[in-house]
Motif scaffolding. Structure first.
Motif, PDB file in Angstrom:
ATOM      1  N   ILE A   1       0.840  -1.209   0.000  1.00 23.87           N
ATOM      2  CA  ILE A   1       0.000   0.000   0.000  1.00 23.87           C
ATOM      3  C   ILE A   1       0.868   1.249   0.000  1.00 23.87           C
ATOM      4  CG2 ILE A   1      -1.860   1.240   1.194  1.00 23.87           C
ATOM      5  CD1 ILE A   1      -2.509  -1.441   2.596  1.00 23.87           C
TER       6      ILE A   1
ATOM      7  N   PHE B   1       1.509   4.775  -2.700  1.00 27.62           N
ATOM      8  CA  PHE B   1       1.109   5.993  -1.987  1.00 27.62           C
ATOM      9  C   PHE B   1       2.256   6.997  -1.935  1.00 27.62           C
ATOM     10  CE2 PHE B   1       1.154   8.406   1.958  1.00 27.62           C
ATOM     11  CZ  PHE B   1      -0.036   9.093   1.849  1.00 27.62           C
TER      12      PHE B   1
ATOM     13  N   ARG C   1       3.026   8.707  -5.198  1.00 23.74           N
ATOM     14  CA  ARG C   1       2.158   9.860  -5.467  1.00 23.74           C
ATOM     15  C   ARG C   1       2.526  11.035  -4.559  1.00 23.74           C
ATOM     16  NH1 ARG C   1       0.443   9.663 -10.153  1.00 23.74           N
ATOM     17  NH2 ARG C   1      -0.490  11.639  -9.531  1.00 23.74           N
TER      18      ARG C   1
ATOM     19  N   TRP D   1       0.842  16.154   4.710  1.00 22.96           N
ATOM     20  CA  TRP D   1       0.807  14.689   4.809  1.00 22.96           C
ATOM     21  C   TRP D   1       1.890  14.190   5.759  1.00 22.96           C
ATOM     22  CZ3 TRP D   1      -2.302  10.805   3.949  1.00 22.96           C
ATOM     23  CH2 TRP D   1      -3.311  10.908   2.980  1.00 22.96           C
TER      24      TRP D   1
ATOM     25  N   PHE E   1       1.001  14.741   9.357  1.00 18.86           N
ATOM     26  CA  PHE E   1      -0.056  13.786   9.697  1.00 18.86           C
ATOM     27  C   PHE E   1       0.543  12.389   9.934  1.00 18.86           C
ATOM     28  CE2 PHE E   1      -3.860  11.287   7.874  1.00 18.86           C
ATOM     29  CZ  PHE E   1      -4.499  11.238   9.104  1.00 18.86           C
TER      30      PHE E   1
ATOM     31  N   PHE F   1       2.278   1.452   8.635  1.00 19.38           N
ATOM     32  CA  PHE F   1       2.142   2.225   7.401  1.00 19.38           C
ATOM     33  C   PHE F   1       2.949   3.537   7.395  1.00 19.38           C
ATOM     34  CE2 PHE F   1      -0.080   5.353   4.756  1.00 19.38           C
ATOM     35  CZ  PHE F   1       0.007   4.730   3.526  1.00 19.38           C
TER      36      PHE F   1
ATOM     37  N   ASN G   1      -6.646   8.252  -8.177  1.00 18.51           N
ATOM     38  CA  ASN G   1      -5.566   8.602  -7.249  1.00 18.51           C
ATOM     39  C   ASN G   1      -6.082   9.399  -6.052  1.00 18.51           C
ATOM     40  OD1 ASN G   1      -3.156   7.471  -8.156  1.00 18.51           O
ATOM     41  ND2 ASN G   1      -3.061   8.933  -9.841  1.00 18.51           N
TER      42      ASN G   1
ATOM     43  N   ALA H   1      -6.054   8.272  -2.134  1.00 20.09           N
ATOM     44  CA  ALA H   1      -5.432   9.106  -1.099  1.00 20.09           C
ATOM     45  C   ALA H   1      -6.466   9.464  -0.034  1.00 20.09           C
ATOM     46  CB  ALA H   1      -4.842  10.363  -1.713  1.00 20.09           C
TER      47      ALA H   1
ATOM     48  N   ILE I   1      -7.088   6.464   2.183  1.00 22.63           N
ATOM     49  CA  ILE I   1      -5.984   6.242   3.130  1.00 22.63           C
ATOM     50  C   ILE I   1      -6.059   7.262   4.264  1.00 22.63           C
ATOM     51  CG2 ILE I   1      -3.468   6.393   3.394  1.00 22.63           C
ATOM     52  CD1 ILE I   1      -3.224   4.994   0.699  1.00 22.63           C
ATOM     53  N   ALA I   2      -6.325   8.524   3.903  1.00 22.93           N
ATOM     54  CA  ALA I   2      -6.434   9.562   4.941  1.00 22.93           C
ATOM     55  C   ALA I   2      -7.562   9.218   5.910  1.00 22.93           C
ATOM     56  CB  ALA I   2      -6.682  10.921   4.297  1.00 22.93           C
TER      57      ALA I   2
END
Lengths: 284, 266
Positions: free
Chosen positions: A85, A89, A92, A104, A107, A165, B7, B11, B14-15
């Protein structure tokens, strides 16, 4: 300023304090633990110096063999899922504008620094009958009545992947952030679709990074201690749980130490492999 | 177009999954009744007040903050001279200490915890409150060591040479040239160690768990002996504190670079 070998006490002085601290408070405790693993246990919670291998022999029983293989299998599954995963991710993520990237990262760092206790509590709440996600399903008409999804193997797996993760993303981040964008652009110019460019250029180019990261996450997951107790059933307890149980509740330090030494050897071998895999790519 | 939508969807998902447990816990923490129910029934901040008024929770909070501050400071005190020494002198043997500083963090934590347990028991200090400070400092020394190695690596040696040519000795160079350049890395190293110490369970538990209760230990004990919404309130406070600390680091420093990415125009 010339960089040469330091001479005399004055030039060596700055390293004395860190060296002393690391030797006294890491090397000695670590060696002591190895020594204790061959000590003889005295009933009543103590041990005396000796050279016995009974603690290691006990380890070869089917029960501990079962725990060991469960721990390793669980760690492997968590590593595979997390990297599977996290890799696309992160790929991107590094392409996002700087501000979004930073949001991000903050977070992810916040999630990363959550204590295992808090992750365990949060997930057991999320999967509970009274305060959990099934209440939402009931409200949406997908389910007749709320039910408890934890403890279970699935709950444990979810908690562990959740914990691993952000760690996985942060380990992958530097390699992906430094990836040469021209390679992919070249593939795109030559007519590859983005998906095809990703699988034929990006993934093979970072194969060693992926292997190294998977091993690092494997070792990270191998260390999980609280989540198996909070989200799993007793048959899902890992080696870390068993080591603590022996050390604290059964007062059998020699046996706990023997298991820990075994865990050290497995982890060090894996970390060595990860470093080797990571290095080859740098020289290539 | 389709790719882009997929995409963003991935995202977003996932968030959502990353935030979901925290959102549920935040909901539980404002529940009016002393029960774990979601969605919350009524609204009350009483559980937040209890974190500060209940002697048990307040004690654990203070213990955790004191331990995290002292151990992060000690970790920086160990890491700084080591990182500086490696940068200043050509001493390959000193790399061994750097590896030593990285090891506790790479191995499963139960191993370091067990090592400390046998050590403190052998020297007769098992359970003393200060042992957890030393244990955490050694356990988390990796973090300031990593950020400081990055920081020293980023110092342009020509500045240092200019200062040395003008007659500055090592101490002056360190104070006037190097220190201002590596200060952000010192702060972030401290912050990483502080936040992780605040949340660390197993080392603290094995070293002083029966004599000194840190917040993670208190939460775990509360989990085993009956839930209370106070735990949810503590959790929300912790998550917010962590987000603020890292937000500040991002605000004052170059976060992508601290995490190993190259700057845009490198």
């Amino acid at each position: 300023m010339i960089r040469r070998a330091p001479r005399g006490l004055a030039e060596h002085a700055p390293i004395l304090f860190p060296a002393l601290m690391l030797v006294v408070f890491f090397v000695i405790p670590f060696s002591l633990m190895i020594a204790v693993s061959v000590f003889r246990r005295v009933p009543g919670g103590f041990y005396e110096p000796d050279l016995v291998f009974a603690n290691y022999e006990r380890f070869l029983t089917t029960f501990f063999g079962g725990v060991m293989s469960f721990s390793l299998g669980l760690a492997a599954l968590v590593a595979a899922l997390s990297v599977g995963i996290a890799f696309p991710f992160t790929y991107r993520l590094v392409k996002l504008p700087r501000g979004a990237q930073i949001r991000w990262l903050v977070f992810l760092l916040s999630i990363l620094s959550l204590s295992e206790v808090i992750i365990g509590f949060a997930w057991s709440t999320l999967l509970s009958r009274t305060a959990g996600i099934t209440n939402l399903f009931v409200a949406l008409g997908l389910m007749a009545e709320p039910q408890s999804l934890s403890p279970s193997f699935g709950a444990l797996l979810a908690g562990l992947v959740y914990q691993a993760f952000p760690y996985t993303v942060l380990v992958l981040y530097p390699a992906l952030a430094r990836l040469d964008p021209y390679l992919e652009e070249a593939a795109r110019t030559l007519g590859s679709s983005p998906l095809r460019a990703f699988f034929t250029v990006v993934v093979p180019g970072l194969r060693n990074t992926i292997v190294a990261t998977t091993i690092m996450v494997f070792v990270f997951a191998l260390g999980s201690y609280l989540l198996p107790q909070l989200l799993g059933r007793p048959q899902h307890w890992t080696l870390s749980v068993l080591i603590t149980d022996q050390a604290i509740y059964q007062s059998n330090m020699p046996f706990a130490a023997a298991m820990a030494v075994f865990l050290v050897l497995v982890s060090l071998a894996l970390v060595g492999l990860a470093l080797l895999a990571g290095r080859r790519e740098e020289t290539a | 177009m389709l790719m882009r939508t997929l995409n963003s969807l991935a995202a977003g998902l996932i968030a959502l999954v990353l935030a979901a447990p925290i959102l549920v816990v935040a909901g539980v923490s404002v529940n009016e009744k002393k029960a774990l129910t979601f969605p919350p029934q009524g609204f009350s901040l009483a559980w937040y007040a209890e974190v500060f008024t209940d002697p048990g929770w307040r004690g654990a909070l203070i213990t955790s903050l004191v331990v995290a501050t002292l151990s992060a400071a000690l970790a920086v005190l160990i890491a700084f001279p080591l990182a500086w020494f490696l940068w200043r002198w050509r001493a390959p043997w000193a790399r061994a200490f750097e590896v030593l500083g990285m090891t506790p963090f790479i191995l499963p934590p139960v191993i370091t915890a067990l090592g400390f347990l046998s050590f403190w028991a052998a020297v007769g200090e098992y359970g003393s409150p200060w042992t957890v400070v030393v244990s955490h400092a050694v356990f988390f020394v990796t973090l300031p060591l990593v950020t400081l190695s990055l920081g020293f690596g980023a110092v342009d040696r020509s500045y240092v040479e200019a200062a040395a040519t003008m007659g500055a000795d090592d101490r002056t160079v360190l104070r006037t040239v190097v220190m201002p350049l590596v200060r952000p890395y010192v702060i972030s190293g401290f912050a990483f160690a502080f936040v992780l110490s605040l949340n660390e369970y197993i080392v603290a538990y094995m070293v002083v768990g029966f004599t000194l209760e840190t917040l993670p230990i208190k939460i775990f004990n509360a989990l085993r002996y009956g839930y209370t919404p106070t735990m949810a309130a503590v959790t929300v406070l912790f998550v917010s504190l962590t987000a603020v600390v890292f937000g500040l680091i991002a605000w004052f420093g170059d976060l992508p670079r601290l995490l190993g990415a190259w700057a845009k125009n490198d």
